[in-house]
Design an enzyme around this catalytic site. Structure first.
Site, PDB file in Angstrom:
ATOM      1  NE  ARG A  80     -10.124   1.716 -12.846  1.00  0.00           N
ATOM      2  CZ  ARG A  80     -11.171   2.347 -13.368  1.00  0.00           C
ATOM      3  NH1 ARG A  80     -11.497   2.139 -14.628  1.00  0.00           N
ATOM      4  NH2 ARG A  80     -11.885   3.160 -12.638  1.00  0.00           N
ATOM      5  CE  LYS A  94     -20.659  15.765 -15.702  1.00  0.00           C
ATOM      6  NZ  LYS A  94     -20.071  14.430 -15.569  1.00  0.00           N
ATOM      7  N   GLY A 143     -10.551   8.956 -11.703  1.00  0.00           N
ATOM      8  CA  GLY A 143      -9.713   8.690 -12.864  1.00  0.00           C
ATOM      9  C   GLY A 143      -8.844   9.872 -13.247  1.00  0.00           C
ATOM     10  N   GLY A 147     -16.471   7.476  -9.476  1.00  0.00           N
ATOM     11  CA  GLY A 147     -17.902   7.460  -9.176  1.00  0.00           C
ATOM     12  C   GLY A 147     -18.234   6.557  -7.992  1.00  0.00           C
TER      13      GLY A 147
HETATM   14  P1  ADP Z   1     -12.124  12.741 -11.290  1.00  0.00           P
HETATM   15  O1  ADP Z   1     -12.121  11.946 -12.566  1.00  0.00           O
HETATM   16  O2  ADP Z   1     -10.767  12.741 -10.642  1.00  0.00           O
HETATM   17  O3  ADP Z   1     -13.225  12.310 -10.356  1.00  0.00           O
HETATM   18  P2  ADP Z   1     -13.714  14.889 -12.378  1.00  0.00           P
HETATM   19  O4  ADP Z   1     -14.146  13.940 -13.435  1.00  0.00           O
HETATM   20  O5  ADP Z   1     -14.672  15.316 -11.346  1.00  0.00           O
HETATM   21  O6  ADP Z   1     -12.403  14.284 -11.647  1.00  0.00           O
HETATM   22  O7  ADP Z   1     -13.177  16.238 -13.067  1.00  0.00           O
HETATM   23  C1  ADP Z   1     -12.168  16.227 -14.029  1.00  0.00           C
HETATM   24  C2  ADP Z   1     -12.410  17.214 -15.123  1.00  0.00           C
HETATM   25  O8  ADP Z   1     -12.680  18.523 -14.618  1.00  0.00           O
HETATM   26  C3  ADP Z   1     -11.206  17.332 -16.007  1.00  0.00           C
HETATM   27  O9  ADP Z   1     -11.530  16.903 -17.298  1.00  0.00           O
HETATM   28  C4  ADP Z   1     -10.857  18.822 -15.977  1.00  0.00           C
HETATM   29  O10 ADP Z   1     -10.472  19.330 -17.241  1.00  0.00           O
HETATM   30  C5  ADP Z   1     -12.163  19.448 -15.547  1.00  0.00           C
HETATM   31  N1  ADP Z   1     -11.970  20.780 -14.946  1.00  0.00           N
HETATM   32  C6  ADP Z   1     -11.368  21.067 -13.787  1.00  0.00           C
HETATM   33  N2  ADP Z   1     -11.350  22.411 -13.587  1.00  0.00           N
HETATM   34  C7  ADP Z   1     -11.956  22.982 -14.645  1.00  0.00           C
HETATM   35  C8  ADP Z   1     -12.262  24.329 -15.021  1.00  0.00           C
HETATM   36  N3  ADP Z   1     -11.905  25.351 -14.253  1.00  0.00           N
HETATM   37  N4  ADP Z   1     -12.926  24.523 -16.170  1.00  0.00           N
HETATM   38  C9  ADP Z   1     -13.291  23.483 -16.951  1.00  0.00           C
HETATM   39  N5  ADP Z   1     -13.016  22.191 -16.656  1.00  0.00           N
HETATM   40  C10 ADP Z   1     -12.362  21.946 -15.516  1.00  0.00           C
HETATM   41 MG    MG Z   2     -13.515  12.054 -14.262  1.00  0.00          MG
END
Ligand code: ADP
Ligand code: MG
Length: 395
Positions: free
Chosen positions: A38, A199, A350, A374
């Protein structure tokens, strides 16, 4: 079209105070910057202004401080920026007030000052009008180069902006919008979506806009289990999203033929053991990563995209734990392969960027690495972006 910093005559920058809202919200471990993507993203904007003799004032938030706590100081970022640019970067331990004003007045033309964490004032997040005024009184020109915070209606991204007559976009913000708009309105076909993470709620808006355009949607991560349950599979104790279950069922009925779900899983029970399971996950077990067969299936979809577009958001499993990182690493590597074969690839989020790093995929093996998680999803969902709406438009 937004009016960007290159749309203003050079002479207008000479000796002017230019406030640049950057997103230096990065991870700092024991006082040292670990990941600086960043910071580096802001270099083109900073150097453009420096070369034209502006007084460059950088403002950012860091973390979620409840008060002025030293864990959230931006001081280490000033040090890193100095190393990267190989020139002096001043730092001041406040972001508003007479001392900051005095410091800015004394700055040489073409020099850089980083202000302390905006969130040391709760007024920042409350979009407080007085605080906004204090920010806007610091400078003559406002520049937003922080796409990743532009979905927020905060003082530095929104309230203060309207007080400036000149409100421009920086180069990083402009580039982010170009790539993400391409995904949203005009993705080159075939268009492959890869969605993981934890989520569903965060992804629904983006999925509703993108699913009609997508040729394939690969789903991994925790979000996959709600989809699997809707298809009649047993998911054991894996994460299940009751609240969005109806939405998931509807998405499956409308777009089921485009959606690829995991066929096997790395599961674990309470006792730290882990194993691979195909199909149903028994009670007492939770899925934490896609299995090997799914990895191969997803990799061949991604690597076989050809000359289209791939957007990836969200890891395929709990990749922070090494036993559950193989699926995410394999997806990251096939993203790189798809890039080398000619696809346009975008990665946002992230955790997804951290996963790329962990996989040894370089930033140059992705067409565009979005600094926003986000913000990217909100933009793709068509939500309002106050930080962008507050900027000037070019005719
Ligand atoms: P990003 O930051 O790339 O947008 P997210 O915040 O949506 O991604 O999701 C990341 C999180 O999802 C990570 O902390 C990861 O550990 C969690 N995660 C992914 N798959 C699983 C799973 N099967 N069970 C629990 N947590 C998970
Ligand atoms: Mg995240």
């Amino acid at each position: 079209m937004l009016r960007s910093i290159s749309d203003l005559d050079d002479i207008q920058y000479y000796g002017k105070k230019v406030l640049v809202r950057v997103d230096f919200n990065i991870t700092i471990n024991n006082g040292a910057v670990t990941e600086d993507y960043r910071i580096r993203s802001a270099i083109p904007t900073i150097e453009y202004l420096v070369k034209r003799g502006a007084k460059v004032i950088l403002a950012s938030h860091l973390g979620r401080p409840k008060f002025r706590d030293h864990n959230n100081t931006l001081a280490p970022v000033a040090i890193r920026l100095k190393e990267i640019l190989n020139r002096n970067v001043d730092f001041i331990d406040d972001c508003i007030g007479p001392e900051v004003q005095a410091k800015i007045d004394k700055l040489n033309y073409g020099s850089i000052l980083l202000l302390e964490n905006l969130r040391y004032y709760p007024e920042e997040q409350n979009n407080d009008p007085e605080f906004s005024k204090s920010i806007s009184s610091l400078a003559d020109v406002y520049v937003n180069d922080a796409f990743s915070t532009s979905h927020r209606k905060h003082a530095s991204t929104y309230g203060a902006v309207k007080n400036f007559e000149i409100r421009l976009s920086g180069f990083s913000l402009k580039k982010e919008i170009e790539y993400i708009s391409m995904i949203r309105y005009n993705p080159k076909k075939p268009f492959t979506l890869v969605i993981g993470g934890s989520k569903i709620k965060d992804k629904i808006g983006a999925l509703e806009n993108l699913l009609p355009k997508a040729d394939k949607l690969l789903i991994g991560g925790a979000v996959a289990y709600t989809f699997l349950k809707a298809k009649g599979f047993k998911i054991g104790n894996s994460l299940f999203d009751e609240e969005h279950y109806e939405w998931v069922k509807k998405a499956l009925s409308l777009y089921g033929e485009k959606i690829l779900l995991p066929v096997d899983h790395i599961v674990s029970s309470e006792e730290n053991s882990f194993s691979t399971i195909t199909g149903d996950i028994p009670d007492g077990m939770s899925g934490f990563d896609i299995g090997n067969e799914t990895s191969m299936m997803f990799s061949s979809e991604i690597g076989g995209n050809g000359f289209g577009t791939i957007f990836w958001n969200g890891p395929m499993g709990m990749f922070e734990v090494s036993q559950f990182s193989a699926g995410t690493i394999s997806v990251a590597k096939s993203m790189a392969l798809a890039f080398w074969r000619g696809a346009t690839t975008l990665v946002g989020g992230g955790d997804s960027i951290a996963a790329l790093k962990k996989s040894g995929v370089s930033e140059n093996e992705v067409t565009h690495l979005s600094t926003g998680g986000g913000a990217t999803l909100r933009f793709l969902a068509g939500d309002k972006m106050p930080g962008i709406d507050a900027l000037e438009r070019a005719n």
